[in-house]
Design a protein around this motif. Structure first.
Motif, PDB file in Angstrom:
ATOM      1  N   LEU A 152      -1.572  -3.083  -5.694  1.00 20.70           N
ATOM      2  CA  LEU A 152      -2.757  -2.992  -4.876  1.00 20.70           C
ATOM      3  C   LEU A 152      -3.316  -4.545  -5.035  1.00 20.70           C
ATOM      4  CD1 LEU A 152      -3.896   0.748  -5.026  1.00 20.70           C
ATOM      5  CD2 LEU A 152      -3.120  -0.614  -2.971  1.00 20.70           C
ATOM      6  N   ALA A 195       1.011   0.977  -9.399  1.00 23.62           N
ATOM      7  CA  ALA A 195       0.124   1.223  -8.189  1.00 23.62           C
ATOM      8  C   ALA A 195      -0.787   0.282  -8.434  1.00 23.62           C
ATOM      9  CB  ALA A 195      -0.435   2.710  -8.014  1.00 23.62           C
ATOM     10  N   ALA A 241      -8.938   4.233  -7.655  1.00 26.89           N
ATOM     11  CA  ALA A 241      -8.218   5.433  -7.875  1.00 26.89           C
ATOM     12  C   ALA A 241      -7.009   5.101  -8.897  1.00 26.89           C
ATOM     13  CB  ALA A 241      -7.837   6.104  -6.753  1.00 26.89           C
ATOM     14  N   ALA A 242      -6.364   4.223  -8.409  1.00 24.62           N
ATOM     15  CA  ALA A 242      -5.270   3.897  -9.550  1.00 24.62           C
ATOM     16  C   ALA A 242      -5.675   3.479 -10.946  1.00 24.62           C
ATOM     17  CB  ALA A 242      -4.364   2.628  -8.848  1.00 24.62           C
ATOM     18  N   ALA A 256       0.980   4.134  -3.057  1.00 21.10           N
ATOM     19  CA  ALA A 256       0.945   5.235  -2.647  1.00 21.10           C
ATOM     20  C   ALA A 256       2.357   6.149  -3.323  1.00 21.10           C
ATOM     21  CB  ALA A 256       0.840   5.831  -1.191  1.00 21.10           C
ATOM     22  N   ARG A 309       0.798  -1.013  -0.004  1.00 20.43           N
ATOM     23  CA  ARG A 309      -0.007   0.143  -0.022  1.00 20.43           C
ATOM     24  C   ARG A 309       0.852   1.272  -0.039  1.00 20.43           C
ATOM     25  NH1 ARG A 309      -4.844  -0.405   4.362  1.00 20.43           N
ATOM     26  NH2 ARG A 309      -5.473   1.252   3.320  1.00 20.43           N
ATOM     27  N   ARG A 310       1.926   1.405   0.843  1.00 15.50           N
ATOM     28  CA  ARG A 310       2.756   2.391   0.828  1.00 15.50           C
ATOM     29  C   ARG A 310       3.457   2.573  -0.423  1.00 15.50           C
ATOM     30  NH1 ARG A 310       6.869   1.913   4.508  1.00 15.50           N
ATOM     31  NH2 ARG A 310       6.568  -0.309   4.881  1.00 15.50           N
ATOM     32  N   GLU A 346     -10.645  -0.655   1.884  1.00 17.74           N
ATOM     33  CA  GLU A 346      -9.788   0.426   1.850  1.00 17.74           C
ATOM     34  C   GLU A 346      -9.001   0.070   0.448  1.00 17.74           C
ATOM     35  OE1 GLU A 346      -7.474   0.578   5.276  1.00 17.74           O
ATOM     36  OE2 GLU A 346      -9.254   1.294   6.607  1.00 17.74           O
ATOM     37  N   LEU A 347      -8.544  -1.244   0.314  1.00 20.87           N
ATOM     38  CA  LEU A 347      -7.572  -1.491  -0.922  1.00 20.87           C
ATOM     39  C   LEU A 347      -8.715  -1.180  -2.104  1.00 20.87           C
ATOM     40  CD1 LEU A 347      -5.848  -4.534   0.309  1.00 20.87           C
ATOM     41  CD2 LEU A 347      -4.802  -2.173  -0.525  1.00 20.87           C
ATOM     42  N   GLU A 371      -8.466   2.065  -2.905  1.00 19.72           N
ATOM     43  CA  GLU A 371      -7.203   2.768  -3.570  1.00 19.72           C
ATOM     44  C   GLU A 371      -6.914   2.234  -4.790  1.00 19.72           C
ATOM     45  OE1 GLU A 371      -4.631   1.332  -0.421  1.00 19.72           O
ATOM     46  OE2 GLU A 371      -5.583   2.588   1.136  1.00 19.72           O
TER      47      GLU A 371
END
Length: 873
Positions: free
Chosen positions: A551, A547, A573-574, A536, A532-533, A566-567, A570
């Protein structure tokens, strides 16, 4: 003399002080301790020559060839000094960048001549060019390019050389090769304090880019390559444009050569930048050379197509004669029958012959005597493996156990790594690790970067990728798991955010190696966090493909529902940024359903807002309005924040896009007021564009035009390229009837900005405005000039049809009889093609018929064009 200066620079830089005296009219140069009295010694060195002292000679080592020049008496020195004359840059195999092998360069004269000619043409035309060199492992790609560099190094003209290697595993980020090039050009070593690095980068840009305003724009965007997490996020088009301007600045000083090695491991984003550089750089001599294995073309089968200057060089296996010549050069002591036997088995791969010689040395079957391989016993009974991989495996098996263990451990770290990392995962004391590293270097399995100018000085690398690959396959799955976890622990201990991607990859590989291990769940949880980091960070540099990959791997490992949700957010968005709208929509709908089931209306509303934004991007405006209104209703009782203000701005734009201008104006007013109150500049500019567009369409030309002009000024001030281009595009279209000359100027400026930034779609759109208005105002030469400018640009099929139709129309107006042939050469138009594209063809056909006196046909085609045009009744 310039060739002498090159040799002098290579020699003198090793002393830490590039202190060289350059004579006039072909007089020589001196370096090292000799420079202390160099001002009085312009006749000591031979014409166009370089003299160095013994210290410099020793430090430079094999990077330059020297011969004794005797002892020289220097004024002010009590004793004569031993002097050495620099004679040549030798073949690879010594210090510096690995070039494959140290044997004779054979079988590639044609390819080398082609590279040299392409460089000459790049310099002469001052146009960028992309050259793709494709070949299997060990075939000689690196050696060919090394010989090319060597040839250019001895030319009198200056050259700005940049070399970047794509990491195969666990190193750096997507744009690591570019970062390596920038670091080297700015003389920034890895680990340099960030403040020092910024000062050096600023000093370098001051040398390369004269315009201060442009320098200030480029610097923070270029700095993202060196410190991705330390700078504000910029649009990808802006980053690419800034990086391109950096290399154009270099090329304005000297022709630039950019070499990208191991492109088969490159992310799509790096390939996109190389495409961008080759396509959008104008009037700058930049030669880009990429090296890759054939599997690269499986990922990018259309690599290079559409570029105005592209050359592909395929390296085929050497024939037996060339292989024999290589072997004789490597090992003059080999009997003719042995040479024939090895050459016949090699498959034409030069590295195979090199590895045979290394194997003989490793096994003690031969030794070097004054550079000549001397056999200690006949090769009749020696089994020589039949493939390069098996040959390397045999070499690895034959080395002592402790050295072999260290080499296998090193394979986990990737192709390039720090000695401390190797010592840590192998659990050796630094002195023990150092001794074994020296032994592996002597066997030409590992190499040390000892180039004083290299940002990665002191790091280790495998001499050949195939050695690392074979060594890694030799490890058992349990050994791989242990070593990968140890590598992740070591990198984590350094507390460096730039290493998070490497940490993630090591943890994922550790889990895959032993998914049933008792501690597999803990390793998976660590991997998810690191992935995840890493994702980002990838988004910060606008590398959404990477990204999304991170993910997706995290989703495969996660076992917690909350983290999984949450994934999804994220990853959506990617995916949207890729763009992969189908995946993004699927993930968002899954997330909305989960929040609804969990009783989280606020979270569900925000997910719906994301979905609405996605629907707008895919031009499903009516559906987007429903989702936007539902999302706003879900957060109506909450204080305004960035997300809600952006949501209101999106709803305003959606209303205008579906023709509801009055409602769009009301929402735009609201978004603008909230954005200004909250200091959300980017949202405020977007709202200004929407409000100005709505006002002009409602007949409020003065206030609408003022909004759009203010949006342009603010976008330029804030560096918001996309918003500024949208404002210029809308202003140009909306005033075209009232003030065509102002439209023309607005569109021209927008086109120049879009071209400079490399925003291809918007550049084409603005170019079409320029051409249309120039034709209507009778400025036909300006229209033709713009058409010629766009002719070399790659275009989507719809843009290409419009381009050809406009070109044909302009030619028909000028009585050019070739106009009809342009339309006839077009591919049949798909039935689903946009009506306005078909209208462009009909309009061109009408003008062609009119020019030919076929007035009935002209009327019929003109009526068809009008019926298909936007806004026609």
């Amino acid at each position: 003399a310039a060739a002498g200066r090159r040799l002098a620079a290579r020699a003198a830089v090793a002393t830490g002080e590039v202190a060289v005296t350059i004579g006039v009219q072909g007089q020589g140069m001196v370096a090292g301790d000799l420079v202390n009295t160099a001002a009085r010694l312009q006749t000591v060195a031979p014409p166009n020559g370089v003299l160095v002292d013994t210290t410099t000679r020793r430090v430079v080592g094999d990077a330059v060839s020297f011969e004794r020049a005797g002892r020289v008496d220097l004024r002010g020195k009590a004793e004569a000094h031993e002097a050495w004359r620099a004679t040549d840059v030798p073949a690879p195999g010594g210090r510096g960048r690995a070039a494959g092998h140290g044997g004779t360069f054979v079988g590639r004269s044609r390819e080398l001549a082609e590279l040299v000619e392409l460089h000459r043409r790049t310099v002469a035309s001052r146009r960028s060019r992309l050259v793709s060199v494709i070949g299997i492992a060990g075939i000689g790609k690196s050696r060919l390019v090394w010989e090319f560099e060597r040839h250019l190094d001895l030319l009198p003209e200056p050259l700005a050389l940049h070399i970047g290697r794509v990491p195969a595993y666990g190193e750096g980020i997507t744009f690591a090769p570019l970062a390596e090039m920038v670091r080297r050009r700015a003389r920034i070593a890895e680990g340099t304090d960030s403040e020092v690095a910024r000062r050096q980068l600023a000093a370098t840009l001051e040398e390369l880019i004269p315009d201060e305003a442009e320098r200030q724009w480029v610097e923070p965007r270029l700095a993202t390559l060196l410190e991705p997490g330390e700078h504000a996020s910029f649009e990808r088009d802006e980053l690419f444009a800034a990086w391109r301007r950096f290399f154009e600045g270099v090329a304005a000083w000297a022709p630039a050569l950019l070499i990208f090695e191991d492109l088969q491991w490159a992310d799509g984003a790096l390939l996109d930048f190389i495409d961008h550089l080759a396509l959008w750089s104008r009037d700058h001599p930049i030669l880009v050379v990429t090296l890759a294995r054939p599997e690269f073309l499986d990922r990018r089968p259309n690599w290079g197509t559409g570029l105005p200057s592209f050359t592909s060089i395929q390296l085929e296996p050497l024939d037996d004669v060339a292989m024999a010549e290589l072997l004789v050069g490597l090992a003059p002591g080999l009997a003719p029958e042995d040479v024939s036997r090895i050459a016949a088995t090699s498959g034409g791969v030069p590295l195979y012959g090199v590895e045979v010689v290394r194997m003989l040395l490793d096994r003690g079957l031969a030794h070097l005597e004054e550079g000549t391989l001397m056999l200690l016993e006949p090769l009749d009974g020696v089994r020589i493996p039949e493939t390069l991989q098996s040959l390397v495996s045999a070499r690895i098996d034959a080395i002592p156990r402790q050295e072999r263990g260290l080499l296998l451990s090193a394979s986990v770290l990737g192709r390039r790594f720090h000695p401390d990392a190797l010592a840590a995962i192998s659990r050796l004391r630094p002195d023990e690790a150092r001794q074994r590293i020296i032994a592996l270097s002597r066997r030409e399995l590992l190499a040390v970067d000892d180039d004083l100018r290299s940002p990665g000085r002191g790091q280790l690398s495998f001499v050949q990728d195939v050695v690392r690959e074979v060594a890694y396959r030799t490890l058992s799955r349990r050994e791989r798991r242990t070593l990968h976890v140890a590598a992740a622990d070591h990198l984590d201990s350094l507390r460096d955010d730039e290493l998070v991607e490497a940490v993630a990859e090591h943890l994922v590989d550790a889990h895959q190696a032993a998914p049933e291990h008792p501690e597999a769940a803990q390793v998976a949880a660590r991997a998810v966090d690191a992935l995840r980091r890493a994702a980002a960070r990838a988004m910060t540099l606008h590398v959404p493909e990477r990204a999304l990959t991170h993910l997706r791997r995290a989703l495969d490992l996660v076992d917690d529902d909350g983290t999984r949700a949450e994934l999804w957010g994220e990853a959506s968005a990617a995916a949207r940024a890729v763009p992969d709208f189908e995946t993004a929509e699927k993930l968002l709908r899954r997330l909305i359903a989960w929040h609804d089931e969990s009783g989280a209306p606020e979270a569900a509303a925000r997910a719906r807002a994301g979905l609405a934004s996605l629907l707008l991007a895919t031009e499903r405006h009516a559906s987007a309005i429903g989702d936007l209104e539902a999302a706003l209703a879900g957060i109506a009782d909450l204080p305004a924040d960035t997300a809600s203000v952006e949501l209101i701005g999106q709803l305003a734009r959606a209303r205008v896009l579906v023709g509801q201008d009055r409602q769009g104006l009301e929402w735009a007013d609201r978004a603008l007021a909230l954005a200004r109150t909250s200091g959300l500049d980017a949202i405020a500019v977007d709202a200004l564009v929407t409000r100005g567009t709505a006002r002009m369409r409602l007949g409020e030309e003065t206030s609408g035009s003022a909004d759009l002009r203010e949006a342009i000024r603010e976008a330029d001030r804030l560096g918001l390229v996309g918003a500024g281009l949208r404002a210029r595009n809308n202003l140009a279209w909306l005033v075209v009837l009232d003030d065509p000359h102002m439209t023309l100027e607005t569109a021209r400026v927008g086109f120049e900005v879009a071209t400079r930034m490399g925003v291809g779609d918007m550049a084409l759109q603005l170019a079409s405005i320029v051409v249309a208005v120039a034709i209507d105002t009778g400025e036909w030469m300006a229209a033709q000039s713009m058409l010629d400018e766009m002719r070399e640009r790659p275009q989507a099929p719809a843009h290409r049809i419009q381009f050809v139709a406009t070109d044909a129309m302009l030619r028909a107006m000028q009585g050019d009889i070739t106009a009809a042939a342009l339309l006839e050469a077009l591919e049949p138009v798909d039935p689903d093609t946009d009506a306005q594209i078909v209208a462009a063809i009909d309009e061109a056909s009408a003008w062609i018929a009119f020019a030919q006196g076929r007035f009935d046909d002209a009327r019929r085609c003109a009526e068809a064009a009008a019926s298909g045009s936007l806004g026609a009744e």
